[in-house]
Design a protein around this motif. Structure first.
Motif, PDB file in Angstrom:
ATOM      1  N   PHE A  31      31.632  40.547  51.714  1.00  0.00           N
ATOM      2  CA  PHE A  31      32.968  39.993  51.914  1.00  0.00           C
ATOM      3  C   PHE A  31      33.250  38.836  50.962  1.00  0.00           C
ATOM      4  O   PHE A  31      34.397  38.620  50.578  1.00  0.00           O
ATOM      5  N   LEU A  32      32.219  38.114  50.575  1.00  0.00           N
ATOM      6  CA  LEU A  32      32.423  37.056  49.577  1.00  0.00           C
ATOM      7  C   LEU A  32      32.851  37.656  48.237  1.00  0.00           C
ATOM      8  O   LEU A  32      33.706  37.088  47.541  1.00  0.00           O
ATOM      9  N   LEU A  33      32.285  38.812  47.883  1.00  0.00           N
ATOM     10  CA  LEU A  33      32.710  39.487  46.659  1.00  0.00           C
ATOM     11  C   LEU A  33      34.150  39.981  46.771  1.00  0.00           C
ATOM     12  O   LEU A  33      34.933  39.892  45.827  1.00  0.00           O
ATOM     13  N   LEU A  34      34.515  40.510  47.953  1.00  0.00           N
ATOM     14  CA  LEU A  34      35.899  40.936  48.175  1.00  0.00           C
ATOM     15  C   LEU A  34      36.854  39.751  48.015  1.00  0.00           C
ATOM     16  O   LEU A  34      37.885  39.855  47.349  1.00  0.00           O
ATOM     17  N   MET A  35      36.504  38.625  48.633  1.00  0.00           N
ATOM     18  CA  MET A  35      37.367  37.446  48.544  1.00  0.00           C
ATOM     19  C   MET A  35      37.410  36.881  47.132  1.00  0.00           C
ATOM     20  O   MET A  35      38.450  36.386  46.683  1.00  0.00           O
ATOM     21  N   ALA A  36      36.264  36.968  46.425  1.00  0.00           N
ATOM     22  CA  ALA A  36      36.238  36.497  45.043  1.00  0.00           C
ATOM     23  C   ALA A  36      37.185  37.322  44.178  1.00  0.00           C
ATOM     24  O   ALA A  36      37.908  36.781  43.323  1.00  0.00           O
ATOM     25  N   GLY A  37      37.197  38.625  44.401  1.00  0.00           N
ATOM     26  CA  GLY A  37      38.116  39.492  43.663  1.00  0.00           C
ATOM     27  C   GLY A  37      39.565  39.161  43.970  1.00  0.00           C
ATOM     28  O   GLY A  37      40.412  39.104  43.066  1.00  0.00           O
ATOM     29  N   ALA A  38      39.860  38.929  45.267  1.00  0.00           N
ATOM     30  CA  ALA A  38      41.231  38.581  45.657  1.00  0.00           C
ATOM     31  C   ALA A  38      41.652  37.247  45.044  1.00  0.00           C
ATOM     32  O   ALA A  38      42.791  37.087  44.581  1.00  0.00           O
ATOM     33  N   LEU A  39      40.734  36.286  45.012  1.00  0.00           N
ATOM     34  CA  LEU A  39      41.044  34.974  44.446  1.00  0.00           C
ATOM     35  C   LEU A  39      41.276  35.071  42.937  1.00  0.00           C
ATOM     36  O   LEU A  39      42.221  34.461  42.404  1.00  0.00           O
ATOM     37  N   CYS A  40      40.432  35.839  42.256  1.00  0.00           N
ATOM     38  CA  CYS A  40      40.594  36.008  40.802  1.00  0.00           C
ATOM     39  C   CYS A  40      41.941  36.641  40.475  1.00  0.00           C
ATOM     40  O   CYS A  40      42.625  36.224  39.530  1.00  0.00           O
ATOM     41  N   GLN A  41      42.330  37.639  41.275  1.00  0.00           N
ATOM     42  CA  GLN A  41      43.622  38.282  41.052  1.00  0.00           C
ATOM     43  C   GLN A  41      44.760  37.301  41.320  1.00  0.00           C
ATOM     44  O   GLN A  41      45.754  37.246  40.576  1.00  0.00           O
ATOM     45  N   ARG A  42      44.607  36.501  42.359  1.00  0.00           N
ATOM     46  CA  ARG A  42      45.633  35.519  42.719  1.00  0.00           C
ATOM     47  C   ARG A  42      45.825  34.489  41.604  1.00  0.00           C
ATOM     48  O   ARG A  42      46.955  34.081  41.304  1.00  0.00           O
ATOM     49  N   LEU A  43      44.707  34.092  40.988  1.00  0.00           N
ATOM     50  CA  LEU A  43      44.751  33.078  39.924  1.00  0.00           C
ATOM     51  C   LEU A  43      44.975  33.702  38.545  1.00  0.00           C
ATOM     52  O   LEU A  43      44.999  32.977  37.542  1.00  0.00           O
ATOM     53  N   ARG A  44      45.119  35.039  38.514  1.00  0.00           N
ATOM     54  CA  ARG A  44      45.265  35.767  37.244  1.00  0.00           C
ATOM     55  C   ARG A  44      44.090  35.478  36.302  1.00  0.00           C
ATOM     56  O   ARG A  44      44.257  35.330  35.096  1.00  0.00           O
ATOM     57  N   PHE A  45      42.877  35.401  36.893  1.00  0.00           N
ATOM     58  CA  PHE A  45      41.671  35.118  36.111  1.00  0.00           C
ATOM     59  C   PHE A  45      40.902  36.408  35.864  1.00  0.00           C
ATOM     60  O   PHE A  45      40.733  37.207  36.777  1.00  0.00           O
ATOM     61  N   PRO A  46      40.391  36.676  34.678  1.00  0.00           N
ATOM     62  CA  PRO A  46      40.470  35.811  33.486  1.00  0.00           C
ATOM     63  C   PRO A  46      41.768  35.971  32.699  1.00  0.00           C
ATOM     64  O   PRO A  46      42.045  35.160  31.824  1.00  0.00           O
ATOM     65  N   MET A  47      42.544  37.042  32.996  1.00  0.00           N
ATOM     66  CA  MET A  47      43.817  37.212  32.300  1.00  0.00           C
ATOM     67  C   MET A  47      44.678  38.208  33.079  1.00  0.00           C
ATOM     68  O   MET A  47      44.182  38.950  33.932  1.00  0.00           O
ATOM     69  N   GLU A  48      45.966  38.199  32.797  1.00  0.00           N
ATOM     70  CA  GLU A  48      46.897  39.119  33.442  1.00  0.00           C
ATOM     71  C   GLU A  48      46.519  40.556  33.114  1.00  0.00           C
ATOM     72  O   GLU A  48      46.265  40.906  31.960  1.00  0.00           O
ATOM     73  N   GLY A  49      46.448  41.402  34.154  1.00  0.00           N
ATOM     74  CA  GLY A  49      46.148  42.818  33.959  1.00  0.00           C
ATOM     75  C   GLY A  49      44.668  43.151  33.869  1.00  0.00           C
ATOM     76  O   GLY A  49      44.308  44.328  33.782  1.00  0.00           O
ATOM     77  N   PHE A  50      43.793  42.120  33.900  1.00  0.00           N
ATOM     78  CA  PHE A  50      42.358  42.374  33.753  1.00  0.00           C
ATOM     79  C   PHE A  50      41.820  43.252  34.871  1.00  0.00           C
ATOM     80  O   PHE A  50      41.065  44.197  34.636  1.00  0.00           O
ATOM     81  N   TRP A  51      42.227  42.969  36.118  1.00  0.00           N
ATOM     82  CA  TRP A  51      41.648  43.683  37.254  1.00  0.00           C
ATOM     83  C   TRP A  51      42.152  45.105  37.376  1.00  0.00           C
ATOM     84  O   TRP A  51      41.493  45.951  37.977  1.00  0.00           O
ATOM     85  N   VAL A  52      43.302  45.384  36.789  1.00  0.00           N
ATOM     86  CA  VAL A  52      43.755  46.774  36.716  1.00  0.00           C
ATOM     87  C   VAL A  52      42.791  47.576  35.841  1.00  0.00           C
ATOM     88  O   VAL A  52      42.418  48.714  36.163  1.00  0.00           O
ATOM     89  N   GLY A  53      42.355  46.963  34.736  1.00  0.00           N
ATOM     90  CA  GLY A  53      41.384  47.609  33.866  1.00  0.00           C
ATOM     91  C   GLY A  53      40.036  47.788  34.540  1.00  0.00           C
ATOM     92  O   GLY A  53      39.382  48.830  34.393  1.00  0.00           O
ATOM     93  N   VAL A  54      39.600  46.774  35.301  1.00  0.00           N
ATOM     94  CA  VAL A  54      38.341  46.870  36.022  1.00  0.00           C
ATOM     95  C   VAL A  54      38.406  47.986  37.061  1.00  0.00           C
ATOM     96  O   VAL A  54      37.444  48.750  37.246  1.00  0.00           O
ATOM     97  N   ASP A  55      39.546  48.103  37.738  1.00  0.00           N
ATOM     98  CA  ASP A  55      39.729  49.146  38.731  1.00  0.00           C
ATOM     99  C   ASP A  55      39.573  50.530  38.101  1.00  0.00           C
ATOM    100  O   ASP A  55      38.926  51.421  38.663  1.00  0.00           O
ATOM    101  N   LYS A  56      40.157  50.708  36.916  1.00  0.00           N
ATOM    102  CA  LYS A  56      40.027  51.990  36.220  1.00  0.00           C
ATOM    103  C   LYS A  56      38.593  52.228  35.772  1.00  0.00           C
ATOM    104  O   LYS A  56      38.082  53.357  35.855  1.00  0.00           O
ATOM    105  N   LEU A  57      37.916  51.180  35.301  1.00  0.00           N
ATOM    106  CA  LEU A  57      36.527  51.308  34.861  1.00  0.00           C
ATOM    107  C   LEU A  57      35.625  51.750  36.012  1.00  0.00           C
ATOM    108  O   LEU A  57      34.787  52.650  35.848  1.00  0.00           O
ATOM    109  N   THR A  58      35.787  51.131  37.168  1.00  0.00           N
ATOM    110  CA  THR A  58      34.938  51.481  38.303  1.00  0.00           C
ATOM    111  C   THR A  58      35.248  52.881  38.822  1.00  0.00           C
ATOM    112  O   THR A  58      34.339  53.625  39.200  1.00  0.00           O
ATOM    113  N   TYR A  59      36.541  53.247  38.822  1.00  0.00           N
ATOM    114  CA  TYR A  59      36.948  54.552  39.369  1.00  0.00           C
ATOM    115  C   TYR A  59      36.517  55.700  38.455  1.00  0.00           C
ATOM    116  O   TYR A  59      36.090  56.756  38.929  1.00  0.00           O
ATOM    117  N   TRP A  60      36.627  55.498  37.140  1.00  0.00           N
ATOM    118  CA  TRP A  60      36.374  56.588  36.199  1.00  0.00           C
ATOM    119  C   TRP A  60      34.957  56.609  35.644  1.00  0.00           C
ATOM    120  O   TRP A  60      34.520  57.644  35.125  1.00  0.00           O
TER     121      TRP A  60
END
Length: 318
Positions: A12-41
């Motif tokens: 759950f700490l990893l889940l919250m860390a992901g939510a916080l990073c997205q909230r803060l747009r860290f490390p950059m805008e759109g980064f987590w969309v790319g990570v989502d595709k990387l993990t899925y594919w």
């Protein structure tokens, strides 16, 4: 209970860390969309391929596992259909309730299985995923097409509306998780695993999969999606967190399955619904906004329900 909570807290700490990073747009805008595709594919298919290539298909438990999980799927679907009818839910809302009830977040299941029960737990979780992922996808596509129907012939968009066979092929043939399960299981059955270099590479990728997946799942949580979901959320959450795991537990008791196989099977019923449910709701005419709220609320709620559910299953089956 304390040791169990300590094993689950890092997830759950990893889940919250992901939510916080997205909230803060860290490390950059759109980064987590790319990570989502990387993990899925790539990362998660590599994990499923590696684990299904290790499954012992001569184990008589395989058919029982399939029976347990598929029966739980059917029972939960019936409960959801009846509940939706009782509250007079519209077809889009009912289909989103159905997804919230029968879909499960495979990523969290495997993370929990590995954290709580080690490599053996991961192998059982991969076995369950190989049964449920194709079954759930086929069931939901067929159900949602039947519930929503196709546009009328006078609708100019009808020509662009895919046929049921095309939708099923999209849900199965183009799904990287299903492809990886088929490849891993098929090569395993043919006695061709482990494959030199390929298996080692898949193992390396699988080690990166779970932490990245959990961060990506956390980043997908959308608090702004929450609206007044009311009784629809309550009923679909009862289906997900009560009916599904209870059905699995009763089937395990009936078949005399205890220990690790039963404990891992129950995990499929105590995790929140899959984040991919939002995309299917948009594609097939479900209530996408309500689906987003269901996903977010269930993910938050399982912080409380999951440790209790796992503890109860350990009391029952250990």
């Amino acid at each position: 209970m304390f040791s169990l909570s300590m094993a689950i807290i890092p997830i759950f700490l990893l889940l919250m860390a992901g939510a916080l990073c997205q909230r803060l747009r860290f490390p950059m805008e759109g980064f987590w969309v790319g990570v989502d595709k990387l993990t899925y594919w790539l990362l998660f298919p590599a994990l499923l391929f590696y684990k299904t290539s290790q499954i012992d298909f001569s184990n008589p438990l395989l058919s029982q596992y399939a029976l347990i999980l598929l029966c739980a799927l059917v029972i939960t679907a019936i409960f959801t259909f009846v509940s939706a009818w009782c509250v007079k839910a519209t077809a889009p809302t009912a289909s989103s309730m159905l997804q919230a009830g029968v879909r499960f977040n495979t990523f969290i299941v495997l993370a929990l299985a590995g954290s709580l029960y080690g490599n053996d737990g991961l192998i059982y979780a991969a076995l369950g995923a190989s049964v449920l992922i194709p079954s759930v996808n086929v069931f939901l596509v067929v159900s949602m097409v039947l519930m929503h129907g196709k546009p009328s012939k006078s609708d100019p968009g009808n020509a662009l509306y895919p046929s049921l066979p095309k939708l099923l092929s999209g849900a199965l043939i183009r799904n990287p998780l299903i492809i990886s399960i088929v490849l891993g299981s098929g090569l395993n059955l043919l006695g061709l695993t482990p494959i030199p270099v390929v298996s080692e590479m898949a193992e390396l990728l699988s080690k990166a999969a779970l932490p990245m997946v959990l961060l990506a799942v956390g980043a997908s949580v959308r608090l702004e999606a929450i609206r007044s979901v009311g009784i629809f959320f309550v009923l679909s959450t009862i289906a997900r967190f009560v009916v599904f795991p209870l059905s699995i537990g009763l089937m395990c008791w009936w078949l005399g399955i205890t220990g690790l196989p039963a404990l891992v099977a129950v995990l499929f019923g105590v995790v929140p619904t899959a984040t991919s449910a939002y995309a299917l709701a948009r594609q097939l005419g479900g209530d996408a906004e309500r689906m987003a709220a269901f996903i977010t609320l269930q993910t938050i709620l399982c912080v409380v329900t999951l440790p209790v559910s796992v503890w109860l299953s350990q009391m029952a089956f250990n």
